[in-house]
Design a protein around this motif. Structure first.
Motif, PDB file in Angstrom:
ATOM      1  N   MET A   1       0.829  -1.206   0.000  1.00  0.00           N
ATOM      2  CA  MET A   1       0.000   0.000   0.000  1.00  0.00           C
ATOM      3  C   MET A   1       0.867   1.261   0.000  1.00  0.00           C
ATOM      4  N   GLU A   2       1.913   1.251   0.801  1.00  0.00           N
ATOM      5  CA  GLU A   2       2.843   2.391   0.837  1.00  0.00           C
ATOM      6  C   GLU A   2       3.431   2.634  -0.550  1.00  0.00           C
ATOM      7  N   GLN A   3       3.837   1.571  -1.242  1.00  0.00           N
ATOM      8  CA  GLN A   3       4.450   1.697  -2.562  1.00  0.00           C
ATOM      9  C   GLN A   3       3.431   2.117  -3.623  1.00  0.00           C
ATOM     10  N   ILE A   4       2.209   1.586  -3.542  1.00  0.00           N
ATOM     11  CA  ILE A   4       1.165   1.982  -4.497  1.00  0.00           C
ATOM     12  C   ILE A   4       0.873   3.468  -4.367  1.00  0.00           C
ATOM     13  N   ILE A   5       0.726   3.944  -3.147  1.00  0.00           N
ATOM     14  CA  ILE A   5       0.431   5.361  -2.923  1.00  0.00           C
ATOM     15  C   ILE A   5       1.622   6.229  -3.336  1.00  0.00           C
ATOM     16  N   LYS A   6       2.818   5.782  -3.009  1.00  0.00           N
ATOM     17  CA  LYS A   6       4.030   6.532  -3.377  1.00  0.00           C
ATOM     18  C   LYS A   6       4.148   6.686  -4.893  1.00  0.00           C
ATOM     19  N   HIS A   7       3.756   5.649  -5.639  1.00  0.00           N
ATOM     20  CA  HIS A   7       3.918   5.644  -7.100  1.00  0.00           C
ATOM     21  C   HIS A   7       2.582   5.783  -7.832  1.00  0.00           C
TER      22      HIS A   7
ATOM     23  N   TYR B   1       1.221  -0.953 -11.959  1.00  0.00           N
ATOM     24  CA  TYR B   1       1.879  -2.259 -12.074  1.00  0.00           C
ATOM     25  C   TYR B   1       1.855  -2.992 -10.728  1.00  0.00           C
ATOM     26  N   ILE B   2       2.189  -2.291  -9.662  1.00  0.00           N
ATOM     27  CA  ILE B   2       2.202  -2.924  -8.330  1.00  0.00           C
ATOM     28  C   ILE B   2       0.809  -3.442  -8.002  1.00  0.00           C
ATOM     29  N   TYR B   3      -0.206  -2.642  -8.297  1.00  0.00           N
ATOM     30  CA  TYR B   3      -1.577  -3.072  -8.017  1.00  0.00           C
ATOM     31  C   TYR B   3      -1.935  -4.308  -8.856  1.00  0.00           C
ATOM     32  N   ALA B   4      -1.601  -4.292 -10.132  1.00  0.00           N
ATOM     33  CA  ALA B   4      -1.935  -5.422 -11.009  1.00  0.00           C
ATOM     34  C   ALA B   4      -1.175  -6.689 -10.610  1.00  0.00           C
ATOM     35  N   ALA B   5       0.096  -6.525 -10.223  1.00  0.00           N
ATOM     36  CA  ALA B   5       0.928  -7.686  -9.901  1.00  0.00           C
ATOM     37  C   ALA B   5       0.657  -8.246  -8.510  1.00  0.00           C
ATOM     38  N   TYR B   6       0.306  -7.384  -7.561  1.00  0.00           N
ATOM     39  CA  TYR B   6       0.193  -7.804  -6.160  1.00  0.00           C
ATOM     40  C   TYR B   6      -1.181  -7.544  -5.542  1.00  0.00           C
TER      41      TYR B   6
ATOM     42  N   LEU C   1      -3.906  -7.943  -1.336  1.00  0.00           N
ATOM     43  CA  LEU C   1      -4.541  -6.881  -0.551  1.00  0.00           C
ATOM     44  C   LEU C   1      -5.940  -7.289  -0.105  1.00  0.00           C
ATOM     45  N   SER C   2      -6.372  -6.712   1.003  1.00  0.00           N
ATOM     46  CA  SER C   2      -7.744  -6.925   1.466  1.00  0.00           C
ATOM     47  C   SER C   2      -8.688  -6.128   0.577  1.00  0.00           C
ATOM     48  N   THR C   3      -9.971  -6.406   0.687  1.00  0.00           N
ATOM     49  CA  THR C   3     -10.978  -5.678  -0.098  1.00  0.00           C
ATOM     50  C   THR C   3     -10.883  -4.170   0.172  1.00  0.00           C
ATOM     51  N   GLY C   4     -10.729  -3.796   1.434  1.00  0.00           N
ATOM     52  CA  GLY C   4     -10.610  -2.382   1.790  1.00  0.00           C
ATOM     53  C   GLY C   4      -9.351  -1.754   1.219  1.00  0.00           C
ATOM     54  N   GLN C   5      -8.243  -2.476   1.279  1.00  0.00           N
ATOM     55  CA  GLN C   5      -6.985  -1.955   0.724  1.00  0.00           C
ATOM     56  C   GLN C   5      -7.085  -1.800  -0.793  1.00  0.00           C
ATOM     57  N   ARG C   6      -7.734  -2.755  -1.453  1.00  0.00           N
ATOM     58  CA  ARG C   6      -7.911  -2.649  -2.911  1.00  0.00           C
ATOM     59  C   ARG C   6      -8.725  -1.406  -3.261  1.00  0.00           C
ATOM     60  N   ALA C   7      -9.773  -1.134  -2.483  1.00  0.00           N
ATOM     61  CA  ALA C   7     -10.603   0.052  -2.740  1.00  0.00           C
ATOM     62  C   ALA C   7      -9.779   1.325  -2.584  1.00  0.00           C
ATOM     63  N   ILE C   8      -8.961   1.398  -1.532  1.00  0.00           N
ATOM     64  CA  ILE C   8      -8.100   2.578  -1.306  1.00  0.00           C
ATOM     65  C   ILE C   8      -7.086   2.704  -2.437  1.00  0.00           C
ATOM     66  N   ALA C   9      -6.476   1.577  -2.828  1.00  0.00           N
ATOM     67  CA  ALA C   9      -5.478   1.601  -3.899  1.00  0.00           C
ATOM     68  C   ALA C   9      -6.114   2.069  -5.202  1.00  0.00           C
ATOM     69  N   LYS C  10      -7.274   1.525  -5.550  1.00  0.00           N
ATOM     70  CA  LYS C  10      -7.947   1.920  -6.788  1.00  0.00           C
ATOM     71  C   LYS C  10      -8.281   3.411  -6.785  1.00  0.00           C
ATOM     72  N   LYS C  11      -8.718   3.934  -5.647  1.00  0.00           N
ATOM     73  CA  LYS C  11      -9.032   5.363  -5.551  1.00  0.00           C
ATOM     74  C   LYS C  11      -7.775   6.201  -5.788  1.00  0.00           C
ATOM     75  N   ASN C  12      -6.660   5.812  -5.162  1.00  0.00           N
ATOM     76  CA  ASN C  12      -5.401   6.548  -5.341  1.00  0.00           C
ATOM     77  C   ASN C  12      -4.880   6.460  -6.774  1.00  0.00           C
ATOM     78  N   LEU C  13      -5.127   5.333  -7.430  1.00  0.00           N
ATOM     79  CA  LEU C  13      -4.637   5.121  -8.790  1.00  0.00           C
ATOM     80  C   LEU C  13      -5.593   5.654  -9.854  1.00  0.00           C
ATOM     81  N   GLY C  14      -6.804   6.046  -9.437  1.00  0.00           N
ATOM     82  CA  GLY C  14      -7.787   6.533 -10.389  1.00  0.00           C
ATOM     83  C   GLY C  14      -8.388   5.418 -11.225  1.00  0.00           C
ATOM     84  N   ILE C  15      -8.472   4.225 -10.639  1.00  0.00           N
ATOM     85  CA  ILE C  15      -9.051   3.066 -11.340  1.00  0.00           C
ATOM     86  C   ILE C  15     -10.495   2.915 -10.879  1.00  0.00           C
TER      87      ILE C  15
END
Length: 192
Positions: free
Chosen positions: A154-160, A168-173, A177-191
């Motif tokens: 999560m730290e790396q996804i948000i950093k990048h 790439y980090i989100y797609a590969a890993y 992540l938990s459902t909640g972490q995936r939602a946060i990651a997608k929001k930060n990535l604009g997915i």
């Protein structure tokens, strides 16, 4: 003395113009060194970093070296892939960002990518993963280790998040992540 300085200025101007031209027209050049002599003559592939069956280019390792070149419209995370032999179950892979410019790689016991800003970022991510793997987790439960790893992701996804590396980090890993972490990651990535 003035003549050397003027020549240096002219050569510097030509060099900067050439670099600027490469950035403008989307040309990339990936060069690499393979440190494992068993890989001499083997084929190395430039493939999709997530869908490894999609291969964009290939070349042979000759004198422990290889190169790829081409044009790209926008930076894309790709993967270098090489096997020591046809039945090698543990191939060497290296994610790189194919972008305009000159990218240098090393493949073997140590893998490395450098030469452009996004590849410096990619190398920082790869080193963070290596440092995590080398950490002493004595006395930690499997759950605690997984939480630490997903925290790092999560730290790396948000950093990048503003570069293709975050996606790439989100797609590969992302499956880690938990459902909640995936939602946060997608929001930060604009997915969506």
């Amino acid at each position: 003395m003035k003549r050397i300085t003027a020549g240096g200025i002219i050569l510097g101007t030509i060099f900067l113009a050439a670099c600027n031209h490469a950035r403008q027209n989307g040309s990339y050049y990936v060069s690499g060194i393979v440190t494992n002599p068993q890989m001499e003559g083997r084929t190395i592939y430039l493939q999709d970093a997530i869908h490894s069956t999609t291969r964009y280019d290939s070349t042979q390792v000759i004198n422990c070296r290889f190169a790829f070149e081409g044009k790209i419209n926008s930076p894309q995370v790709r993967e270098l892939f090489i096997q020591e032999n046809d039945s090698d179950r543990f191939p060497v892979t290296l994610p790189i960002v194919v972008e305009a410019g000159k990218i240098s790689t090393q493949i073997g016991d140590v893998v490395q990518v450098e030469g452009t800003a996004l590849n410096t970022e990619m190398m920082q991510f790869l080193l963070a993963i290596d440092q995590f793997r080398e950490h002493d987790f004595s006395g930690k439960s499997v759950h605690e280790i997984k939480e630490s790893f997903t925290g790092l992701l999560m730290e790396q996804i948000i950093k990048h998040a503003s570069s293709p590396i975050g996606k790439y980090i989100y797609a590969a890993y992302g499956n880690k992540l938990s459902t909640g972490q995936r939602a946060i990651a997608k929001k930060n990535l604009g997915i969506n």
